[in-house]
Scaffold this active site. Sequence first.
Site: not given
Length: 234
Positions: A11, A13-14, A34, A48-49, A77, A140
Amino acid sequence: MPRTSLVLGGNRGIGLAVARHLADRGDRVAVSYRGGEPPAGFFAVRCDVTEPEQLKSAFAEVNAELGPVEVLVVNAGITRDRPLFTMSQEDFDEVLRTNLSSAFLACKLATRGMLRRGWGRIVLVSSTVAMAGAVGQTNYAASKAGQIGFARSLAREVAGRGITVNAVAPGFTDTDMVAAMPEDRRNELLAQVPVGRMADPAEVAAAVGFLTSEDAGYITGAVLPVDGGAGMGH
């Protein structure tokens, strides 16, 4: 030929740049998100992954609307940056659940159909932090390094079945996450990039596009840095 592609975390950015790139080449593209508003122009599924049932439902929705997932890009992420001595167990666990456990769940769902059809492309969006480390990002970095080990192990399992599994490792990229950083921190990171600028998300998307193409059938278990040379030697 057009493929059905699913970009998890597509949704902004990258992830959004990847979705646009795949759509431009003719793929039928679905994106997961999400919260907030879904991006226009794609089949969007709220998910929600970290929740297995939501992820299963997302795959089922994409299958019903666009067909079985043939290209999977795992980009969802989060970060919860802080020094280790102030990092809570939840800070650590939530990042690993979102960034790494979700990759396991998604790839397990995707590869079932890919194995039956004898073709598939999977790309995990990792990070140069996985190799170089970063202050305040033990959680991270662990999740992104875990993605690489996971991708390479899965690549070996499915290599003989027409499925490739690779990772891209973006460096300092012009995203909302970076824009929210203090200016002095951005300048500090930029000084470490040999080409002297941030990546555009479209440049990361182009790397993903290649790895998910018909032309990349002999590339699997690879980690492709898109970092302006910052990770050289790692």
